[in-house]
Motif scaffolding. Structure first.
Motif, PDB file in Angstrom:
ATOM      1  N   ASN A  76     -62.446  49.083  29.715  1.00 17.28           N
ATOM      2  CA  ASN A  76     -63.579  48.724  30.187  1.00 17.28           C
ATOM      3  C   ASN A  76     -64.163  50.103  31.130  1.00 17.28           C
ATOM      4  O   ASN A  76     -65.310  50.326  31.033  1.00 17.28           O
ATOM      5  N   GLU A  77     -63.070  50.716  31.639  1.00 17.88           N
ATOM      6  CA  GLU A  77     -63.483  51.820  32.317  1.00 17.88           C
ATOM      7  C   GLU A  77     -64.073  53.108  31.632  1.00 17.88           C
ATOM      8  O   GLU A  77     -65.026  53.773  31.884  1.00 17.88           O
ATOM      9  N   PHE A  78     -63.311  53.324  30.496  1.00 23.68           N
ATOM     10  CA  PHE A  78     -63.658  54.586  29.630  1.00 23.68           C
ATOM     11  C   PHE A  78     -64.371  54.375  28.520  1.00 23.68           C
ATOM     12  O   PHE A  78     -64.563  55.470  27.836  1.00 23.68           O
ATOM     13  N   ALA A  79     -64.739  53.388  28.128  1.00 24.17           N
ATOM     14  CA  ALA A  79     -65.438  53.091  26.759  1.00 24.17           C
ATOM     15  C   ALA A  79     -66.868  53.652  27.166  1.00 24.17           C
ATOM     16  O   ALA A  79     -67.250  53.645  28.097  1.00 24.17           O
ATOM     17  N   THR A  81     -70.133  56.458  24.856  1.00 22.33           N
ATOM     18  CA  THR A  81     -70.368  57.485  23.687  1.00 22.33           C
ATOM     19  C   THR A  81     -70.754  58.883  24.315  1.00 22.33           C
ATOM     20  O   THR A  81     -71.066  59.642  23.700  1.00 22.33           O
ATOM     21  N   SER A  82     -70.481  59.162  25.650  1.00 20.34           N
ATOM     22  CA  SER A  82     -70.518  60.219  26.194  1.00 20.34           C
ATOM     23  C   SER A  82     -69.177  60.767  26.362  1.00 20.34           C
ATOM     24  O   SER A  82     -68.100  60.268  26.578  1.00 20.34           O
ATOM     25  N   PRO A  83     -69.177  62.296  26.187  1.00 18.39           N
ATOM     26  CA  PRO A  83     -67.992  62.973  26.295  1.00 18.39           C
ATOM     27  C   PRO A  83     -67.043  62.548  27.996  1.00 18.39           C
ATOM     28  O   PRO A  83     -67.934  62.665  28.946  1.00 18.39           O
ATOM     29  N   ASN A  84     -66.039  62.427  28.144  1.00 18.95           N
ATOM     30  CA  ASN A  84     -65.349  61.935  29.085  1.00 18.95           C
ATOM     31  C   ASN A  84     -63.756  62.409  29.100  1.00 18.95           C
ATOM     32  O   ASN A  84     -62.778  61.928  28.456  1.00 18.95           O
ATOM     33  N   LEU A 126     -62.774  53.676  22.246  1.00 18.91           N
ATOM     34  CA  LEU A 126     -62.488  52.437  23.318  1.00 18.91           C
ATOM     35  C   LEU A 126     -63.650  51.754  23.453  1.00 18.91           C
ATOM     36  O   LEU A 126     -63.837  50.505  23.572  1.00 18.91           O
ATOM     37  N   ASN A 127     -65.129  52.516  23.295  1.00 18.78           N
ATOM     38  CA  ASN A 127     -66.240  51.671  23.155  1.00 18.78           C
ATOM     39  C   ASN A 127     -66.312  50.660  22.007  1.00 18.78           C
ATOM     40  O   ASN A 127     -66.655  49.243  22.232  1.00 18.78           O
ATOM     41  N   PHE A 128     -65.639  50.876  20.871  1.00 19.53           N
ATOM     42  CA  PHE A 128     -65.361  50.052  19.676  1.00 19.53           C
ATOM     43  C   PHE A 128     -64.683  48.784  20.326  1.00 19.53           C
ATOM     44  O   PHE A 128     -64.917  47.695  19.751  1.00 19.53           O
ATOM     45  N   LEU A 129     -63.505  49.065  20.971  1.00 16.50           N
ATOM     46  CA  LEU A 129     -62.574  48.083  21.418  1.00 16.50           C
ATOM     47  C   LEU A 129     -63.319  47.227  22.525  1.00 16.50           C
ATOM     48  O   LEU A 129     -62.824  45.871  22.507  1.00 16.50           O
ATOM     49  N   GLN A 130     -64.060  47.675  23.295  1.00 15.59           N
ATOM     50  CA  GLN A 130     -64.745  46.933  24.310  1.00 15.59           C
ATOM     51  C   GLN A 130     -65.694  45.770  23.862  1.00 15.59           C
ATOM     52  O   GLN A 130     -65.927  44.783  24.397  1.00 15.59           O
TER      53      GLN A 130
END
Length: 173
Positions: A76-79, A81-84, A126-130
């Motif tokens: 949840n924290e890191f999902a 589409t921007s670089p992180n 992670l976005n996919f997983l979220q």
């Protein structure tokens, strides 16, 4: 039920975070990575597949040592589409160089390029997983997409790259 089926279920379920816009943004980010690196889309898909496997292993380890809540919190924290870069560190800790070398060996890309790509690729995975998280309370357990991804029985279900390809076809891109 495979990972892609779980993602489509999340898109169709208003109680989960997944939606077609989210999938579209993920696919667009992957296309942009291909364009910006000059690597062909199939190479970027390979990068996603190998990074996805490494993310799975890291999240499974986190789940075993810290519990499901810690894994869900990381997703949840890191999902996004921007670089992180913090997402990469949160998932892989001090093993970033090792992950880059594994991905480089399996894709033929330079490990330095892989290290530059990781801040883009890890948040996308992670976005996919979220997408399976509860829409009203993302920290609540029961994310079927994440649970399917972390399924440790290695039953041959679809991986992240395959799920993205199916999503891309589903969206007609």
């Amino acid at each position: 039920m495979g990972l892609f089926d779980q993602i489509l279920g999340a898109v169709a379920n208003p109680n989960q975070q997944g939606n077609l816009g989210q999938l579209g943004n993920i696919i667009s980010t992957v296309d942009q990575l291909s364009n910006s690196t000059g690597a062909d889309p199939s190479t970027i898909q390979s990068v996603l597949s190998v990074v996805g496997s490494q993310v799975r292993s890291a999240l499974q380890q986190k789940q075993a040592t810290e519990g499901n809540e810690a894994v869900q919190s990381t997703v949840n924290e890191f999902a996004g589409t921007s670089p992180n870069s913090q997402a990469v560190y949160s998932v892989f800790g001090g093993g970033i160089q090792q992950v880059a070398e594994i991905v480089a060996q399996r894709t033929g890309l330079d490990a330095g390029m892989i290290q530059q790509l990781l801040p883009y690729v890890v948040p996308v995975v992670l976005n996919f997983l979220q997408s399976g998280a509860n829409a009203q309370n993302p920290q609540a357990g029961g994310n079927p997409v994440l649970n399917s991804f972390l399924d440790a029985d290695n039953d041959g279900d679809v991986d992240i790259a395959d799920a993205m390809q199916l999503a891309s076809r589903h969206l007609g891109r």
